[in-house]
Write a protein that holds these residues in place. Structure first.
Motif, short mmCIF file in Angstrom:
data_model
loop_
_atom_site.label_atom_id
_atom_site.label_comp_id
_atom_site.label_asym_id
_atom_site.label_seq_id
_atom_site.Cartn_x
_atom_site.Cartn_y
_atom_site.Cartn_z
N TYR A 35 34.70 40.72 37.34
CA TYR A 35 35.05 39.66 38.30
C TYR A 35 35.53 38.42 37.54
O TYR A 35 36.47 37.73 37.96
CB TYR A 35 33.85 39.30 39.19
CG TYR A 35 33.52 40.42 40.14
CD1 TYR A 35 34.21 40.57 41.33
CD2 TYR A 35 32.54 41.38 39.83
CE1 TYR A 35 33.94 41.62 42.20
CE2 TYR A 35 32.26 42.43 40.68
CZ TYR A 35 32.96 42.54 41.86
OH TYR A 35 32.70 43.58 42.71
N ILE A 38 39.21 38.96 36.28
CA ILE A 38 40.23 38.72 37.32
C ILE A 38 40.34 37.21 37.59
O ILE A 38 41.43 36.66 37.74
CB ILE A 38 39.90 39.51 38.61
CG1 ILE A 38 40.02 41.02 38.32
CG2 ILE A 38 40.81 39.09 39.76
CD1 ILE A 38 39.65 41.91 39.49
N THR A 39 39.18 36.55 37.61
CA THR A 39 39.17 35.09 37.86
C THR A 39 39.92 34.36 36.75
O THR A 39 40.76 33.47 37.03
CB THR A 39 37.72 34.57 37.93
OG1 THR A 39 37.00 35.36 38.88
CG2 THR A 39 37.66 33.11 38.31
N VAL A 52 44.50 37.90 46.23
CA VAL A 52 44.62 38.94 45.20
C VAL A 52 45.28 40.17 45.83
O VAL A 52 44.83 40.64 46.87
CB VAL A 52 43.22 39.32 44.65
CG1 VAL A 52 43.31 40.46 43.65
CG2 VAL A 52 42.57 38.10 44.02
N LYS A 54 46.28 44.16 45.28
CA LYS A 54 45.89 45.30 44.44
C LYS A 54 47.01 45.71 43.50
O LYS A 54 46.78 46.00 42.32
CB LYS A 54 45.47 46.48 45.34
CG LYS A 54 44.55 47.43 44.62
CD LYS A 54 43.94 48.46 45.52
CE LYS A 54 43.10 49.41 44.66
NZ LYS A 54 42.51 50.49 45.39
N ILE A 57 47.48 43.85 40.05
CA ILE A 57 46.44 43.78 39.02
C ILE A 57 46.09 45.16 38.46
O ILE A 57 45.69 46.06 39.20
CB ILE A 57 45.17 43.11 39.59
CG1 ILE A 57 45.46 41.63 39.83
CG2 ILE A 57 43.97 43.29 38.66
CD1 ILE A 57 44.30 40.81 40.27
N SER A 90 34.41 32.69 39.89
CA SER A 90 34.21 34.14 39.99
C SER A 90 33.40 34.51 41.24
O SER A 90 33.57 35.58 41.81
CB SER A 90 33.53 34.69 38.74
OG SER A 90 32.23 34.15 38.62
N VAL A 93 35.97 34.54 43.98
CA VAL A 93 36.82 35.73 43.81
C VAL A 93 36.04 37.00 44.22
O VAL A 93 36.60 37.93 44.80
CB VAL A 93 37.33 35.82 42.34
CG1 VAL A 93 38.00 37.14 42.06
CG2 VAL A 93 38.29 34.66 42.07
N ASN A 96 36.21 38.51 47.84
CA ASN A 96 37.43 39.14 48.33
C ASN A 96 37.32 40.68 48.28
O ASN A 96 37.08 41.25 47.23
CB ASN A 96 38.59 38.66 47.44
CG ASN A 96 39.93 39.15 47.93
OD1 ASN A 96 40.04 40.24 48.48
ND2 ASN A 96 40.94 38.35 47.71
N THR A 99 39.53 42.41 45.65
CA THR A 99 38.98 42.29 44.29
C THR A 99 37.85 43.29 44.09
O THR A 99 37.76 43.97 43.07
CB THR A 99 38.40 40.86 44.07
OG1 THR A 99 39.35 39.92 44.47
CG2 THR A 99 38.00 40.66 42.63
N ARG A 100 36.98 43.39 45.08
CA ARG A 100 35.81 44.28 44.96
C ARG A 100 36.26 45.73 44.81
O ARG A 100 35.67 46.50 44.06
CB ARG A 100 34.85 44.12 46.14
CG ARG A 100 34.33 42.70 46.32
CD ARG A 100 33.01 42.64 47.06
NE ARG A 100 31.92 43.13 46.25
CZ ARG A 100 31.31 42.41 45.32
NH1 ARG A 100 31.63 41.17 45.08
NH2 ARG A 100 30.34 42.95 44.61
#
Ligand code: DC
Length: 218
Positions: A35, A38-39, A52, A54, A57, A90, A93, A96, A99-100
């Protein structure tokens, strides 16, 4: 084999997971770092932390020596993962669902192929609900704030103890109340309060439960 270690920010779960991993010859997989990766990517590239996608990333993690590195789109964000600004963001983030999903895929792929002790918020409840051993590591807010404050001082940061305490309270609120995979103790997790325990005492407790399981390493 999977050992899940969940708990709030600053509870000491990562420190003890690291030592237990070394004792057992397991990999210590820190899910929070994903996490954070990504942050850091979003912050360093001045992107919207709430938006974000998919397809934008590619998240990867690997171990260089003992150190877990996090790569986003091929770039290593490891140097930034512990920055206070990354810690605070984070948590946002982590709310979301996209993100998860990205993090879930990455950790399931990696950990299914290895003996891992994984620390995070939702490992025993959501990511690996069938983990052979689960711990919920807790600690009171004042003690957690003091620990984080000392870490910050080592980095020569001038953030105050009060500010850190407020940040921890806010991060707890967000982690525990988010809609998807919130921080909660799994019904079959062993609860350990580290407020009045040393690191060695927590490690000893975990090792005791591990051997009580009567499991041998695969
Ligand atoms: O453990 P940590 O402080 O490095 O985690 C940073 C943030 O990442 C945390 O505030 C919420 C998110 N996180 C999560 O939602 N689920 C996890 N399994 C691990 C971390």
């Amino acid at each position: 084999m999977i050992i899940a270690v969940d708990g709030p920010a600053g509870s000491g779960k990562s420190t003890v997971a690291d030592i237990v991993a070394k004792k057992l010859g397991f990999i210590h997989f820190n899910s929070g770092l994903l996490y954070r990766g990504i942050t850091a990517y979003l912050l360093k590239n001045e992107l919207d932390i709430n938006d974000v996608k998919k397809e934008d990333i590619i998240l990867e993690t690997s171990f260089i020596g003992d150190v877990q590195h996090v790569f986003v789109n091929g770039e290593d964000y490891t140097p930034y993962l512990r920055e206070n600004i990354v810690s605070i963001n984070s948590t946002i983030v982590g709310k979301n669902p996209i993100t998860r999903q990205i993090v879930d895929d990455c950790q399931r792929t990696f950990c299914s192929a290895n003996n891992c002790i994984i620390d995070g918020r939702d490992i025993g409840t959501h990511v690996f609900p069938n983990a052979e051993l689960k711990f919920y590591v807790d600690c009171n807010v004042k003690v957690r704030a003091k620990r984080r404050f000392l870490e910050e001082q080592e980095k020569n940061s001038n953030v105050s103890l009060k500010a850190i305490e407020m940040q921890i309270i806010e991060r707890d609120e967000t982690d525990k109340n988010r809609k998807i995979a919130p921080l909660v103790q799994a019904p079959d997790a062993i609860y350990i309060d580290t407020s009045d325990l040393t690191i060695d005492q927590v490690v000893e407790l975990m090792m005791k439960y591990y051997y009580e399981l009567g499991l041998t390493q695969k």
